[in-house]
Design an enzyme around this catalytic site. Structure first.
Site, PDB file in Angstrom:
ATOM      1  N   GLY A  81       3.573   0.696   8.545  1.00 45.34           N
ATOM      2  CA  GLY A  81       2.365   1.504   8.490  1.00 45.34           C
ATOM      3  C   GLY A  81       2.123   2.300   9.749  1.00 45.34           C
ATOM      4  O   GLY A  81       2.958   2.340  10.656  1.00 45.34           O
ATOM      5  N   THR A  82       0.950   2.924   9.813  1.00 51.23           N
ATOM      6  CA  THR A  82       0.572   3.732  10.972  1.00 51.23           C
ATOM      7  C   THR A  82       0.552   2.886  12.231  1.00 51.23           C
ATOM      8  O   THR A  82       1.058   3.271  13.276  1.00 51.23           O
ATOM      9  CB  THR A  82      -0.810   4.368  10.744  1.00 51.23           C
ATOM     10  OG1 THR A  82      -0.763   5.146   9.563  1.00 51.23           O
ATOM     11  CG2 THR A  82      -1.197   5.243  11.917  1.00 51.23           C
ATOM     12  N   ASP A  84     -10.086  -5.074  12.918  1.00 51.40           N
ATOM     13  CA  ASP A  84      -8.750  -4.665  12.462  1.00 51.40           C
ATOM     14  C   ASP A  84      -8.735  -3.205  12.014  1.00 51.40           C
ATOM     15  O   ASP A  84      -8.042  -2.836  11.066  1.00 51.40           O
ATOM     16  CB  ASP A  84      -8.274  -5.564  11.319  1.00 51.40           C
ATOM     17  CG  ASP A  84      -8.138  -7.022  11.731  1.00 51.40           C
ATOM     18  OD1 ASP A  84      -8.196  -7.298  12.938  1.00 51.40           O
ATOM     19  OD2 ASP A  84      -7.972  -7.875  10.837  1.00 51.40           O
ATOM     20  N   GLY A  85      -9.553  -2.370  12.675  1.00 54.35           N
ATOM     21  CA  GLY A  85      -9.593  -0.954  12.361  1.00 54.35           C
ATOM     22  C   GLY A  85     -10.452  -0.577  11.177  1.00 54.35           C
ATOM     23  O   GLY A  85     -10.497   0.594  10.793  1.00 54.35           O
ATOM     24  N   GLU A  98      -6.909  -6.590   4.625  1.00 52.46           N
ATOM     25  CA  GLU A  98      -7.402  -6.869   3.271  1.00 52.46           C
ATOM     26  C   GLU A  98      -6.787  -8.149   2.716  1.00 52.46           C
ATOM     27  O   GLU A  98      -7.475  -8.947   2.073  1.00 52.46           O
ATOM     28  CB  GLU A  98      -7.116  -5.690   2.343  1.00 52.46           C
ATOM     29  CG  GLU A  98      -8.021  -4.504   2.575  1.00 52.46           C
ATOM     30  CD  GLU A  98      -8.048  -3.551   1.378  1.00 52.46           C
ATOM     31  OE1 GLU A  98      -7.468  -3.897   0.325  1.00 52.46           O
ATOM     32  OE2 GLU A  98      -8.653  -2.470   1.505  1.00 52.46           O
ATOM     33  N   GLY A 123       2.727  -3.036   4.821  1.00 49.72           N
ATOM     34  CA  GLY A 123       1.978  -1.869   5.249  1.00 49.72           C
ATOM     35  C   GLY A 123       1.534  -2.036   6.685  1.00 49.72           C
ATOM     36  O   GLY A 123       2.176  -2.740   7.474  1.00 49.72           O
ATOM     37  N   GLY A 124       0.419  -1.425   7.020  1.00 48.95           N
ATOM     38  CA  GLY A 124      -0.102  -1.499   8.374  1.00 48.95           C
ATOM     39  C   GLY A 124      -1.152  -2.569   8.523  1.00 48.95           C
ATOM     40  O   GLY A 124      -1.325  -3.453   7.682  1.00 48.95           O
ATOM     41  N   ASP A 125      -1.902  -2.465   9.620  1.00 49.55           N
ATOM     42  CA  ASP A 125      -2.926  -3.459   9.911  1.00 49.55           C
ATOM     43  C   ASP A 125      -4.051  -3.442   8.888  1.00 49.55           C
ATOM     44  O   ASP A 125      -4.696  -4.468   8.647  1.00 49.55           O
ATOM     45  CB  ASP A 125      -3.495  -3.224  11.315  1.00 49.55           C
ATOM     46  CG  ASP A 125      -2.468  -3.530  12.396  1.00 49.55           C
ATOM     47  OD1 ASP A 125      -1.737  -4.523  12.247  1.00 49.55           O
ATOM     48  OD2 ASP A 125      -2.393  -2.780  13.387  1.00 49.55           O
ATOM     49  N   ASN A 176       0.862  -1.180   0.000  1.00 46.83           N
ATOM     50  CA  ASN A 176       0.000   0.000   0.000  1.00 46.83           C
ATOM     51  C   ASN A 176       0.901   1.234   0.000  1.00 46.83           C
ATOM     52  O   ASN A 176       1.343   1.687   1.069  1.00 46.83           O
ATOM     53  CB  ASN A 176      -0.914   0.007   1.224  1.00 46.83           C
ATOM     54  CG  ASN A 176      -1.724   1.291   1.332  1.00 46.83           C
ATOM     55  OD1 ASN A 176      -1.821   2.066   0.381  1.00 46.83           O
ATOM     56  ND2 ASN A 176      -2.311   1.521   2.498  1.00 46.83           N
TER      57      ASN A 176
END
Length: 345
Positions: A137-138, A323-324, A106, A99-101, A40
């Site tokens: 990621g964040t 997962d956010g 995905e 990337g992040g969570d 991402n």
């Protein structure tokens, strides 16, 4: 059942997965592993893309002699799901979320289609595609549960070794449409609403979770729930503030909300906060981050294999996320799928 429509991934540097996968080693044929990296580039305000470019030369030098490397950049929401499904259909050895969570979430969903693993629709030879992760990621809350450092070079070393371990996956159903899958934490009500607002402020890094929580508190009211555990009898829970279903320990940028959860335990840890006021969060926030909040009054924990959650008033306004990622509203059912995916660890 009709086959899904797969979207072919854009590959900026990638061999064809249908190409020859063997190389001679000492006179014997050695099979190269096919690795698909789902990136991402816009994650963490573009930092993921920049860090990936820095990492790529090392990754190629470390893995390139024994692996076919496919780099697939996502172009928008849900693209990672399509990339993953196609990679599995074509027999990839591993799909690695970079990337992040959110990207990991995905990719995990891409392992399934029509309520079943994608491999069960297409692959009949016992071949399995593993899940991998390079956290850039964040938030990397899932990596925290496994004790992984936020070091992409360490992640590349794990991928090079190729050791696999089965991990549990959660599946969520309850409204029309496809079931939804998660690997980390699903949650209901205040925390889910805070996550919904936090997603608007990703440009502020982990501060987005604080902003989201403050916005969610505005106008918040606790609500009465009923739950059904492991298909048993309905139980009433009054004045619920938040209900968290943990397949792993952390969410919200490092908050240890389900401290006893682990993705190989074959069950969830469910933590329920009742009758919390805004000042309770201020006074006990440190306990939520270090995982000692289970000793607090009005906080309960239990192990479950499945849980159905409904709001007694049925207002249709109680947020659900996993997962956010915002998924909609109650009612929902959460079920554990033990060892559903093999993960490179």
């Amino acid at each position: 059942m009709a086959k899904p429509s797969f979207i072919r991934a854009e590959q900026s540097w990638a061999p064809d997965l249908t190409a020859d996968r063997t190389i001679p080693v000492g006179g014997a044929a050695f099979r190269r592993r096919d690795l698909v990296f789902v990136v991402n580039p816009r994650g963490a305000n573009g930092r993921t893309g920049k860090e990936w470019k820095k990492l790529l030369p090392y990754l190629r030098s470390r893995l390139g002699t024994e692996c076919n490397i496919c780099e697939s950049m996502t172009s928008g929401p849900c693209h990672a799901i399509d990339i993953t499904r196609e990679a599995i259909r074509e027999g990839a050895d591993a799909v690695i979320a970079v990337g992040g969570d959110g990207t990991l979430h995905e990719v995990v969903n891409g392992f399934f289609w029509g309520g079943k693993p994608v491999s069960s629709h297409y692959l009949k030879d016992g071949h399995t595609t593993a899940l991998g992760l390079i956290p850039l990621g964040t938030g990397s809350d899932f990596a925290r549960t496994l004790g992984w450092k936020n070091d992409p070079h360490d992640a590349v070393e794990r991928i090079a070794k190729g050791l696999r371990s089965p991990v549990d996956i959660g599946v969520i159903s309850g409204q029309s449409g496809e079931p939804h899958y998660f690997i980390n934490v699903a949650d209901v009500h205040l925390s889910a609403k805070a996550g919904y607002y936090a997603s608007r402020y990703k440009k502020f890094g982990n501060l987005c979770y604080v902003i989201g929580a403050l916005q969610a508190f505005a106008g918040h009211h606790n609500h009465d729930f009923r739950i059904k555990v492991d298909d048993g009898d309905w139980e009433a829970y009054s004045q619920v503030t938040a209900l968290c279903i943990g397949n792993a320990k952390f969410f919200g940028g490092g908050m240890k909300i389900t401290p006893n959860a682990h993705p190989s335990s074959r069950d969830f840890e469910v933590v329920i906060l009742q009758d919390f006021k805004w000042y309770d969060f201020v006074l006990k926030l440190h306990m939520l981050y270090n995982g000692t909040h289970l000793s607090v009054k009005n906080v309960s924990s239990r192990r479950v294999r499945s849980i159905e959650v409904e709001e007694i008033a049925n207002s249709g306004s109680i947020y659900v996320q996993s997962d956010g990622e915002h998924l909609g509203f109650l009612p929902r059912k959460f079920i554990i799928l033990p060892g559903a995916v093999e993960m490179i660890c």
